[in-house]
Design a protein around this motif. Structure first.
Motif, PDB file in Angstrom:
ATOM      1  N   GLU A  15       0.803  -1.227   0.000  1.00 52.12           N
ATOM      2  CA  GLU A  15       0.000   0.000   0.000  1.00 52.12           C
ATOM      3  C   GLU A  15       0.835   1.276   0.000  1.00 52.12           C
ATOM      4  N   SER A  16       2.145   1.146   0.192  1.00 50.60           N
ATOM      5  CA  SER A  16       2.979   2.342   0.090  1.00 50.60           C
ATOM      6  C   SER A  16       3.495   2.536  -1.336  1.00 50.60           C
ATOM      7  N   TYR A  51      11.542   7.714  -0.923  1.00 52.63           N
ATOM      8  CA  TYR A  51      10.207   8.256  -0.698  1.00 52.63           C
ATOM      9  C   TYR A  51      10.303   9.459   0.236  1.00 52.63           C
ATOM     10  N   MET A  81      -1.634   9.336   8.981  1.00 51.79           N
ATOM     11  CA  MET A  81      -1.949   7.984   8.493  1.00 51.79           C
ATOM     12  C   MET A  81      -1.114   7.671   7.241  1.00 51.79           C
ATOM     13  N   THR A  82      -1.028   8.654   6.355  1.00 53.45           N
ATOM     14  CA  THR A  82      -0.247   8.470   5.129  1.00 53.45           C
ATOM     15  C   THR A  82       1.225   8.260   5.467  1.00 53.45           C
ATOM     16  N   MET A 131      -4.493   5.995  -1.296  1.00 51.46           N
ATOM     17  CA  MET A 131      -4.330   6.726  -0.039  1.00 51.46           C
ATOM     18  C   MET A 131      -5.258   7.935  -0.010  1.00 51.46           C
ATOM     19  N   TYR A 181       8.382  10.159  -4.952  1.00 56.25           N
ATOM     20  CA  TYR A 181       9.033   8.864  -5.137  1.00 56.25           C
ATOM     21  C   TYR A 181       9.990   8.900  -6.314  1.00 56.25           C
ATOM     22  N   GLU A 215      -8.000   8.982   2.688  1.00 58.47           N
ATOM     23  CA  GLU A 215      -8.003  10.274   3.379  1.00 58.47           C
ATOM     24  C   GLU A 215      -9.343  10.985   3.183  1.00 58.47           C
ATOM     25  N   THR A 241       8.267  11.213  -9.151  1.00 57.60           N
ATOM     26  CA  THR A 241       6.836  11.430  -8.974  1.00 57.60           C
ATOM     27  C   THR A 241       6.660  12.372  -7.798  1.00 57.60           C
ATOM     28  N   PHE A 296       0.842  13.405  -0.919  1.00 56.13           N
ATOM     29  CA  PHE A 296       0.899  12.021  -0.452  1.00 56.13           C
ATOM     30  C   PHE A 296       2.338  11.606  -0.230  1.00 56.13           C
ATOM     31  N   PHE A 297       3.063  11.443  -1.298  1.00 55.82           N
ATOM     32  CA  PHE A 297       4.494  11.213  -1.155  1.00 55.82           C
ATOM     33  C   PHE A 297       5.181  11.511  -2.468  1.00 55.82           C
ATOM     34  N   SER A 299       3.560   3.801  -7.725  1.00 60.36           N
ATOM     35  CA  SER A 299       3.549   4.830  -6.679  1.00 60.36           C
ATOM     36  C   SER A 299       2.336   5.746  -6.830  1.00 60.36           C
ATOM     37  N   LEU A 300       1.950   6.026  -8.074  1.00 57.21           N
ATOM     38  CA  LEU A 300       0.770   6.872  -8.287  1.00 57.21           C
ATOM     39  C   LEU A 300      -0.514   6.157  -7.860  1.00 57.21           C
ATOM     40  N   ILE A 335       1.858   4.743   6.544  1.00 54.68           N
ATOM     41  CA  ILE A 335       1.807   3.784   5.433  1.00 54.68           C
ATOM     42  C   ILE A 335       3.100   3.848   4.624  1.00 54.68           C
ATOM     43  N   VAL A 336       3.577   5.060   4.363  1.00 52.37           N
ATOM     44  CA  VAL A 336       4.801   5.200   3.559  1.00 52.37           C
ATOM     45  C   VAL A 336       6.005   4.627   4.320  1.00 52.37           C
ATOM     46  N   ALA A 386      -0.766   6.222  -4.179  1.00 54.85           N
ATOM     47  CA  ALA A 386      -1.153   7.561  -3.716  1.00 54.85           C
ATOM     48  C   ALA A 386      -2.645   7.794  -3.917  1.00 54.85           C
ATOM     49  N   MET A 440       3.921  14.888  -5.891  1.00 56.10           N
ATOM     50  CA  MET A 440       2.533  15.331  -5.810  1.00 56.10           C
ATOM     51  C   MET A 440       2.417  16.475  -4.826  1.00 56.10           C
ATOM     52  N   THR A 464       6.628   4.000 -11.509  1.00 59.50           N
ATOM     53  CA  THR A 464       5.882   5.265 -11.408  1.00 59.50           C
ATOM     54  C   THR A 464       4.392   4.987 -11.257  1.00 59.50           C
ATOM     55  N   TYR A 485      -1.646  14.438   7.973  1.00 57.99           N
ATOM     56  CA  TYR A 485      -1.392  13.259   7.153  1.00 57.99           C
ATOM     57  C   TYR A 485      -0.656  12.148   7.904  1.00 57.99           C
TER      58      TYR A 485
END
Lengths: 165, 205
Positions: free
Chosen positions: A30-31, B76, B86-87, A58, B58, A62, B44, B55-56, A51-52, B90-91, A55, B46, A48, B84
């Motif tokens: 999930e990461s 990351y 929780m996020t 996630m 990468y 949220e 990546t 979010f993160f 990861s997208l 997870i990361v 996100a 965001m 890529t 955030y």
């Protein structure tokens, strides 16, 4: 149903890929950590995309959290459609995330059904873990590099350009 | 750490952690600019309009063949904003090393401490053994005219020689490489010691 081991899991992912008529199926945590890829699609960067996708999932979580609507008991599926194909993604048990990329002529109903089955299964494959070097995701993965010392001594200067892109 | 013997690949995950606007994304952007395109993935990122990570971020980089394996380093960042949490957790999952990016501004000391404590809370919740877990601290924004003295920053976080620390001005690509190099060294060192522990015969009861 519990699927033990990466080899058996991979066989089923390949079967799912064929049944969905998908070009590619990504399996990630999930990461966004890419665990495996089956199939291929020209120009697609699996890292890529994974990861997208992570996100996006996630973000959904949220949104649920911020809107105080609670988490769903059911598996959440996201389907994106475009003229060149479709993307289905969703999170299954143990936080395993699947992303399937389908061509435009694929049969969405069937793909969706197969995808749901992927999410509902219990996959006992090794997920990345910081302190678990003994959890091999691939057969023979217990043969770790015998020279961590060489890795430890790696100098970033060897690839660091100090310039701009 | 994931090892794929068939492909002779070693996948490691390093997470840049720290309070909001401390420079985590700037670090990863500088790494991206400094590594040749054939050795890295696309970045990546965001961000919202206000330059806040949603979010993160990468990217993946390759070190080339080392010890018969191709190490792939997955970098990351976590979103720094308080909401955030929780996020971030997870990361952090599956992280092999953490680079804590602290803000040198005196008015951000409290945020540094909050984020530092939350990092350890998350690591514990994720059942990541803290003993020997690779953490590198970066004191970023050292070019601020009123940057807090390093001893004060160290004392606030309770670092005091327990973790490697580096001064940096990430926006000018100063200290970015050194911090990442230290994290890589620590995580491979941990890999070596874990491997040794594993290969030692277990005592018979």
């Amino acid at each position: 149903m519990t699927v033990q081991g990466h080899v058996e899991a991979r066989r089923l992912w390949q079967k799912a890929l064929q049944e969905m008529q998908a070009d590619v199926l990504l399996v990630l945590d999930e990461s966004g950590y890419l665990i495996d890829t089956v199939g291929s699609r020209p120009g697609l960067s699996a890292e890529t995309l994974s990861s997208l996708a992570a996100a996006s999932l996630m973000a959904l979580r949220e949104i649920r959290h911020q809107a105080h609507i609670g988490q769903s008991d059911d598996h959440e599926l996201v389907i994106l459609e475009g003229p060149q194909g479709r993307v289905i993604m969703g999170k299954g048990r143990q936080g395993l995330v699947f992303v399937a990329v389908l061509p435009p002529d694929s049969f969405l109903g069937m793909a969706r059904l197969i995808f749901k089955q992927l999410l509902e299964r219990q996959w006992n494959v090794a997920l990345p873990s910081a302190d678990d070097l003994s959890a091999p995701p691939f057969p023979g993965a217990d043969e770790l590099p015998d020279d961590f010392e060489e890795l430890e001594g790696f100098d970033l200067d060897a690839i660091w350009s100090n310039g701009s892109s | 750490m994931l090892v794929n013997v068939q492909k002779r690949e070693l996948q490691v995950k390093i997470v840049y952690y720290g309070p909001a606007l401390s420079g985590k994304t700037t670090n990863i952007e500088q790494v991206y600019k400094s590594i040749p395109p054939n050795r890295r993935s696309e970045l990546t990122v965001m961000k919202t309009r206000g330059d806040r990570t949603l979010f993160f971020d990468y990217m993946q980089m390759e070190l080339g063949k080392v010890a018969g394996f191709t190490p792939r380093i997955n970098l990351y960042t976590v979103p720094g904003q308080v909401m955030y949490a929780m996020t971030r957790k997870i990361v952090l999952r599956g992280a092999d090393a953490v680079i804590f990016v602290a803000d040198s501004s005196p008015i951000r000391i409290r945020e540094n401490l909050y984020s530092w404590r939350q990092l350890f809370q998350h690591l514990e919740e994720l059942n990541i053994s803290l003993e020997g877990f690779p953490i590198v601290v970066q004191w970023n924004k050292r070019d601020l005219p009123n940057a807090a003295p390093i001893p004060l920053l160290e004392q606030t976080l309770g670092v005091n020689g327990r973790y490697p620390t580096f001064e940096a001005v990430a926006i000018r690509n100063i200290g970015v490489k050194e911090t990442l190099q230290a994290a890589l060294k620590l995580l491979f060192k941990k890999g070596r010691s874990d491997e040794r522990t594993k290969s030692q015969p277990k005592p018979t009861p």
